[in-house]
Structure formats: structure tokens, C-alpha cells
Design an enzyme around this catalytic site. Structure first.
Site, PDB file in Angstrom:
ATOM      1  N   CYS A 113       0.934  -1.398   0.002  1.00  0.00           N
ATOM      2  CA  CYS A 113       0.007   0.219  -0.066  1.00  0.00           C
ATOM      3  C   CYS A 113       0.713   1.139  -0.049  1.00  0.00           C
ATOM      4  O   CYS A 113       0.584   2.479  -0.259  1.00  0.00           O
ATOM      5  CB  CYS A 113      -0.967   0.111   1.242  1.00  0.00           C
ATOM      6  SG  CYS A 113      -2.159  -1.310   1.086  1.00  0.00           S
ATOM      7  N   HIS A 256      -3.351   7.342   2.236  1.00  0.00           N
ATOM      8  CA  HIS A 256      -3.585   6.175   2.056  1.00  0.00           C
ATOM      9  C   HIS A 256      -4.998   5.850   2.406  1.00  0.00           C
ATOM     10  O   HIS A 256      -5.216   5.901   3.657  1.00  0.00           O
ATOM     11  CB  HIS A 256      -2.465   5.027   2.325  1.00  0.00           C
ATOM     12  CG  HIS A 256      -3.175   3.652   2.030  1.00  0.00           C
ATOM     13  ND1 HIS A 256      -3.642   3.134   0.934  1.00  0.00           N
ATOM     14  CD2 HIS A 256      -3.116   2.518   2.802  1.00  0.00           C
ATOM     15  CE1 HIS A 256      -3.981   1.925   0.927  1.00  0.00           C
ATOM     16  NE2 HIS A 256      -3.570   1.497   2.111  1.00  0.00           N
ATOM     17  N   ASN A 286     -10.147  -0.187  -0.032  1.00  0.00           N
ATOM     18  CA  ASN A 286      -8.595  -0.034   0.202  1.00  0.00           C
ATOM     19  C   ASN A 286      -8.126  -0.547  -0.982  1.00  0.00           C
ATOM     20  O   ASN A 286      -8.047  -1.874  -1.384  1.00  0.00           O
ATOM     21  CB  ASN A 286      -8.110  -0.790   1.311  1.00  0.00           C
ATOM     22  CG  ASN A 286      -6.370  -0.429   1.316  1.00  0.00           C
ATOM     23  OD1 ASN A 286      -5.868  -0.429   0.516  1.00  0.00           O
ATOM     24  ND2 ASN A 286      -5.924  -0.950   2.435  1.00  0.00           N
TER      25      ASN A 286
HETATM   26  N1  COA Z   1     -18.188  -8.184  10.005  1.00  0.00           N
HETATM   27  C1  COA Z   1     -18.778  -8.521  11.383  1.00  0.00           C
HETATM   28  N2  COA Z   1     -18.055  -8.745  12.105  1.00  0.00           N
HETATM   29  C2  COA Z   1     -16.648  -8.646  12.126  1.00  0.00           C
HETATM   30  C3  COA Z   1     -16.216  -8.617  10.739  1.00  0.00           C
HETATM   31  C4  COA Z   1     -17.110  -8.258   9.820  1.00  0.00           C
HETATM   32  N3  COA Z   1     -16.652  -7.942   8.627  1.00  0.00           N
HETATM   33  N4  COA Z   1     -14.616  -8.564  11.003  1.00  0.00           N
HETATM   34  C5  COA Z   1     -14.572  -9.029  12.186  1.00  0.00           C
HETATM   35  N5  COA Z   1     -15.710  -9.106  12.818  1.00  0.00           N
HETATM   36  C6  COA Z   1     -15.688  -9.329  14.250  1.00  0.00           C
HETATM   37  C7  COA Z   1     -14.983 -10.199  14.874  1.00  0.00           C
HETATM   38  O1  COA Z   1     -15.095 -11.422  14.497  1.00  0.00           O
HETATM   39  C8  COA Z   1     -14.810  -9.720  16.276  1.00  0.00           C
HETATM   40  O2  COA Z   1     -15.819 -10.681  16.948  1.00  0.00           O
HETATM   41  P1  COA Z   1     -15.536 -11.375  18.433  1.00  0.00           P
HETATM   42  O3  COA Z   1     -15.202 -10.329  19.467  1.00  0.00           O
HETATM   43  O4  COA Z   1     -16.897 -12.052  18.386  1.00  0.00           O
HETATM   44  O5  COA Z   1     -14.316 -12.461  18.076  1.00  0.00           O
HETATM   45  C9  COA Z   1     -15.316  -8.534  16.256  1.00  0.00           C
HETATM   46  O6  COA Z   1     -15.756  -8.181  15.090  1.00  0.00           O
HETATM   47  C10 COA Z   1     -13.928  -7.744  16.467  1.00  0.00           C
HETATM   48  O7  COA Z   1     -13.133  -7.965  15.585  1.00  0.00           O
HETATM   49  P2  COA Z   1     -11.674  -6.881  15.745  1.00  0.00           P
HETATM   50  O8  COA Z   1     -10.752  -7.545  14.542  1.00  0.00           O
HETATM   51  O9  COA Z   1     -11.177  -6.869  16.952  1.00  0.00           O
HETATM   52  O10 COA Z   1     -12.255  -5.682  15.066  1.00  0.00           O
HETATM   53  P3  COA Z   1     -11.606  -4.330  15.063  1.00  0.00           P
HETATM   54  O11 COA Z   1     -12.209  -3.377  15.839  1.00  0.00           O
HETATM   55  O12 COA Z   1     -10.042  -4.266  15.149  1.00  0.00           O
HETATM   56  O13 COA Z   1     -11.940  -3.728  13.361  1.00  0.00           O
HETATM   57  C11 COA Z   1     -10.653  -3.837  11.329  1.00  0.00           C
HETATM   58  C12 COA Z   1     -11.232  -4.891  12.326  1.00  0.00           C
HETATM   59  C13 COA Z   1     -10.080  -4.867  10.391  1.00  0.00           C
HETATM   60  C14 COA Z   1     -11.778  -2.861  10.591  1.00  0.00           C
HETATM   61  C15 COA Z   1      -9.462  -2.914  12.079  1.00  0.00           C
HETATM   62  O14 COA Z   1      -8.548  -3.653  12.888  1.00  0.00           O
HETATM   63  C16 COA Z   1      -8.603  -2.118  11.065  1.00  0.00           C
HETATM   64  O15 COA Z   1      -9.190  -1.235  10.288  1.00  0.00           O
HETATM   65  N6  COA Z   1      -7.163  -2.459  10.851  1.00  0.00           N
HETATM   66  C17 COA Z   1      -6.304  -1.853   9.821  1.00  0.00           C
HETATM   67  C18 COA Z   1      -6.558  -2.838   8.830  1.00  0.00           C
HETATM   68  C19 COA Z   1      -6.047  -2.143   7.747  1.00  0.00           C
HETATM   69  O16 COA Z   1      -6.214  -1.074   7.361  1.00  0.00           O
HETATM   70  N7  COA Z   1      -5.271  -2.926   6.701  1.00  0.00           N
HETATM   71  C20 COA Z   1      -4.786  -2.426   5.548  1.00  0.00           C
HETATM   72  C21 COA Z   1      -3.580  -1.582   5.795  1.00  0.00           C
HETATM   73  S1  COA Z   1      -2.567  -1.008   4.351  1.00  0.00           S
END
Ligand code: COA
Length: 333
Positions: A113, A256, A286
């Protein structure tokens, strides 16, 4: 004596297939409310059977050449920033040939990215040192091929697209690329990967070879989130300081497009109002190396970004890699 670089044009291209959050929820256990509130994403584009990454890159490049009013033959350099080429040996030469950029050297650059920002800085070195005059930098990715469409934690985040900018050498006094910093930290690379598959096949007795192919994207979302909200403000702050630029004098923050919450956190850190934060991830998700030029082109096309505007940009992602650049949008002459 080093010269300068100006950014004179932009272009972009996105696939025709649009996949909404509701449509993704037909495939995995998710919903529009969860995706929107955690990421800001409402829809993404996915390359279909009649499209390709190379084709989108060509379209984005052509659009930038049209805006610049340049003949493709006048290009010295084409860099295609991508982690998902159609050809692992490199897709840039094919894009060069489709564009008719017969005098240019073309190569791929991989930095996930951060790829567009790394490619912009790489291209600018050739222009500043006087060895080349015109360059096309394309950022394009097709992560839809590499996400696990059964993994709701990753498949909702990504989309496909391409964006391009045209760069021209200029005098040092007209410098448009005012500063940059690039960073990588392989020690922390394990939180976002697209690894080669581990399968080995027998070759002859007691010898084997590794089969080509890749495993789907693996990501520790929370670690990546923490990395972004820590490193992006830090790198931007040091870039602004070393250029004696106050956040208030920026016209635009162009990050980004990974997650609206990351954009909001960085803007808040510098007290930059929402009205100056460019964001289109609601429509595209993204798109990896494409997000920054795709966003820039949209804002140029709709008249938000005007000639002379000062833009702070930052890319970040797998590697881990991240970088920032401070530049002026010159526009076509
Ligand atoms: N829909 C519904 N529930 C979802 C889900 C989805 N698409 N994805 C994850 N969950 C659930 C998980 O299973 C978890 O449930 P649980 O507590 O019962 O296990 C809960 O939501 C929380 O998951 P978590 O991974 O802790 O969520 P989060 O608040 O960290 O959000 C992201 C997840 C991916 C949105 C966040 O971590 C993020 O944006 N990270 C950066 C990712 C990124 O930008 N990557 C590319 C960089 S270039």
C-alpha cells in the site's frame, strides 16, 4: 546541481463491477452497519472477466497523458507500483507497450500500500538528477484476487483500481516535491502478508520443488491499525517540521485510503478540519497502491484540488512500509 519535479497531471480507472456491503453479506457473516462503522467503506470495485490490472493501468496512464497533453512517445519512464501484477516478471513493460510509450523504460515496483509513494519518490530521483525529463507513475492493485472471500475480517476491506500521475523535470526554483521520507521495518512485517504457498511437489527421488502460487492475505487488523495511527502522524510531523510547514498551511491531507478511522485520527492529531481531508474509501475501499492517485485524480477532476495547492500525503502498509511526501499540485500548463 539537482533540479526539481512538478506533478502536472493525474488519471484513474476503476473496474465496472461494484460490490456493496449488503452484497458481501450474502457471502460472509457481516453487515453494512459493521463495515461502515469500523471502516467507513460502503462499496468496492472488483475486476471482472473482461478487465485486467494491466488494462486499468493503461487506462489510468492514458488519462494522465491526456490531461498533461503529452504524447506517449515523450515519456522516459513508466513505473507501475503494484503487488498484484498480471505477470510476476513485471506488468509495466506491457503497460508501456499498450500506451505506446516507445522511448520509455518501464518496471514494476512492489511496496504494497506504500507502493505509489515509493514509486513517486523513485521516479522523482531520475528527474531531479537530470537523466530523465518525463515520467508516468501508476499505482494499481487487484487485491480481490488475493483475499480469502470467506474471511470476513479481511475481504470487506479491499477493492481494485488504478491511478496515475505525470511528472516532469523542472528547475530547482520551481520544485513541486518539497520533501519526503520513506521507511520500512521488516521486523514488524508479520502482521500483514501475502505469502508464497508452502506446498512442495516431488521432482525426482529425494528432491522436491516449491509450487508457484500464493496463500490469501493474512492480517492482524488491530496491529496494523496501531501501526498506522502511530507511525503516520509521526512521519508527517517530522516531514512538516523539516520543511518548516505548519499543518494549518496545508490545503489537503491525502492519506492512503485504508480506513476512515485512521484518516480521522491523523487529521485530529494535526487539528486539520475534515473539509481538508480527502476521502473516497466509502466508494472504493482500500485499493492498495492505487488509493492515493485515485483520490488525487477524483479531487482534481471535481475541482477541489487546484493548481498551487499544497498537499501532505502518506502511504502505509505491508512490509511494514510507510512514507510521506509534501508536494504542490501544479496541473497541466
Ligand atoms: N463483520 C462483522 N463482524 C466482524 C467482521 C465483519 N466484517 N470482521 C470482524 N468481525 C468481528 C470479529 O470476529 C470480532 O468478533 P468477536 O469479538 O466475537 O471475536 C469483532 O468483530 C471485533 O473484531 P476486531 O478484529 O477486534 O475488530 P476491530 O475493531 O479491530 O476492526 C478492522 C477490524 C480490520 C476494521 C480494524 O482492525 C482495522 O481497520 N485495522 C486496519 C486494517 C487495515 O487498514 N489494513 C490495511 C492496511 S494497508
Amino acid at each position: 546541481m539537482l533540479g526539481g519535479v512538478t506533478i502536472v497531471a493525474s488519471g484513474s480507472a476503476t473496474p465496472s463491477q461494484c460490490l456493496s456491503n449488503d452484497q458481501i453479506s450474502l457471502r460472509v457473516d457481516t453487515n453494512d452497519e459493521w463495515i461502515k462503522s469500523r471502516t467507513g467503506i460502503c462499496a468496492r470495485r472488483v475486476i471482472g472477466p473482461h478487465e485486467s490490472l494491466t488494462g486499468l493501468s493503461k487506462q489510468a496512464g492514458e488519462a494522465a497523458l491526456r490531461m498533461a497533453n503529452w504524447n506517449a512517445d515523450s515519456l522516459d519512464l513508466v513505473i507501475l507500483a503494484t503487488s498484484t501484477p498480471d505477470d510476476l516478471f513485471g506488468s509495466a513493460p506491457k503497460v508501456q507497450s499498450l500506451l505506446g510509450a516507445n522511448q520509455a523504460v518501464a518496471f514494476d515496483l512492489t511496496a504494497a500500500c506504500s507502493g505509489f509513494l515509493f514509486a513517486l519518490i523513485t521516479a522523482s530521483q531520475f528527474l531531479k538528477n537530470g537523466s530523465m525529463k518525463r515520467a508516468l507513475v501508476i499505482g494499481a492493485d487487484q487485491l480481490s484476487s488475493w483475499v480469502d472471500w470467506n474471511d470476513r475480517r479481511t475481504c470487506v476491506l479491499f477493492g481494485d483500481g488504478a491511478g496515475a500521475i505525470a511528472l516532469e523535470a523542472t528547475s530547482a526554483k520551481n520544485e513541486g516535491l518539497l520533501g519526503f521520507t520513506l521507511k520500512t521495518d521488516g521486523n514488524r512485517g508479520g502482521c500483514l502478508n501475502l505469502h508464497k504457498s508452502k506446498e512442495f511437489l516431488p521432482l525426482i527421488e529425494e528432491k522436491s520443488h516449491q509450487k508457484g502460487g500464493f496463500s490469501p492475505i493474512q492480517m492482524n487488523g488491530q496491529e496494523v491499525y496501531k501501526f498506522a495511527v502511530r507511525e503516520v502522524p509521526e512521519i508527517l510531523e517530522s516531514l512538516l517540521l523539516s520543511n518548516k510547514t505548519k499543518p494549518a498551511s496545508l490545503d489537503w491531507l491525502l492519506l492512503h485510503q485504508a480506513n476512515q478511522r485512521i484518516l480521522d485520527a491523523v487529521a485530529e492529531r494535526f487539528s486539520i478540519p475534515q473539509s481538508k481531508v480527502l476521502s473516497n474509501l466509502a466508494n472504493y475501499g482500500n485499493t492498495s497502491a492505487a488509493t492515493i492517485p485515485l483520490m488525487l485524480d477524483e479531487a482534481v477532476q471535481d475541482g477541489r484540488v487546484k493548481p498551487g495547492d499544497l498537499i501532505a500525503s502518506s502511504g502505509f502498509g505491508a512490509g511494514l512500509s510507510w512514507g510521506a511526501a509534501l508536494f504542490k499540485w501544479q496541473g497541466p500548463s
